[in-house]
Design a protein around this motif. Structure first.
Motif: not given
Ligand code: ATP
Ligand code: MG
Length: 228
Positions: A46-68
């Motif tokens: 949960k925390t890892t996911l929220l941190n990735i969405i918040g730009g506080l951590d980076t994913p090893s793979e994949g894409e985070v699109m926020l507001n385009g």
């Protein structure tokens, strides 16, 4: 277009010889105005996911699109601007500045945004009133209860005008009465037609889950259920 769209997010932590897969192929879409909870056992990501969405951590793979925009492709300075203007954060530990009053705590983030003084003051007063603290604005955090401090943190997050508010166990330090009161305030704010703020929060608390309009369940770094 969805407000938030995660495609194939994986996060692997390296601990010496050991690789820990914290998230595995997570796909998730969140629309504007949603009020959604992330739940799952301790260590489920949960925390890892929220941190990735918040730009506080980076994913090893994949894409985070926020507001385009793909957050994983922003430069450091673009990312910090993006966080300042598009995202709101509410933490378990309130994270208020101890020497500042409630009003000044809410104003501070708007100083960073470069908003004029009069607007800052008006917005801070407005949001502190919405969270029920009209009479406590001049108090420092030490003069407020835990529930009141977390309401200051909610006002601070909202006053900055974010599209998405991320909260990692915002009620973890509150008793259940204060926890449900905080959630009710957050939900009321999410229903404001003008603001249309989206909330994504993690929780262990069944009473908090009850108030969510959508429950996303993680287990071992994967989404195993997603129910409205
Ligand atoms: N910095 C790190 N280094 C190594 N492993 C980590 C790190 N952060 C998290 N992990 C691991 O990643 C997995 C997911 O952790 P995470 O903190 O995201 O879980 P969580 O669902 O927030 O748990 P909790 O409910 O206890 O807060 C766990 O196995 C954890 O040990
Ligand atoms: Mg956690």
């Amino acid at each position: 277009m969805a407000l938030l769209s995660l495609s194939n997010i994986s996060k692997i932590y390296q601990q010496g010889e050991l690789t820990v897969p914290a998230l595995q192929e997570v796909n998730l879409t969140v629309e504007q105005g949603e009020f959604a909870a992330l739940v799952g056992p301790s260590g489920s990501g949960k925390t890892t996911l929220l941190n990735i969405i918040g730009g506080l951590d980076t994913p090893s793979e994949g894409e985070v699109m926020l507001n385009g925009r793909d957050m994983t492709r922003l430069s450091e300075s673009e990312l910090s601007d993006f966080r300042l203007f598009e995202l709101g954060f509410i933490f378990q530990a309130y994270n208020l500045v101890p020497v500042l009053s409630a009003l000044e705590n809410v104003e501070l983030i708007m100083v960073l945004q470069g908003r004029p003084e009069k607007e800052r003051r008006e917005r801070a007063e407005h949001f502190l009133t919405l969270v029920g603290l009209a009479d406590q604005m001049d108090r420092r955090p030490s003069g407020l209860s835990g529930g009141q401090q977390q309401r200051v943190a909610v006002a601070r997050a909202l006053a900055a005008g974010p599209r998405l508010v991320l909260a990692d166990e915002p009620t973890a330090n509150l008793d259940s009465e204060n926890a449900t009161a905080l959630l009710d305030i957050m939900y009321t704010l999410s229903q404001d037609k003008e603001l249309q703020t989206t909330f994504l929060f993690s929780t262990h608390d069944p009473r908090v889950m009850e108030r969510a309009r959508r429950i996303i369940t993680l287990r071992d770094g994967r989404i195993v259920a997603d129910e409205c």
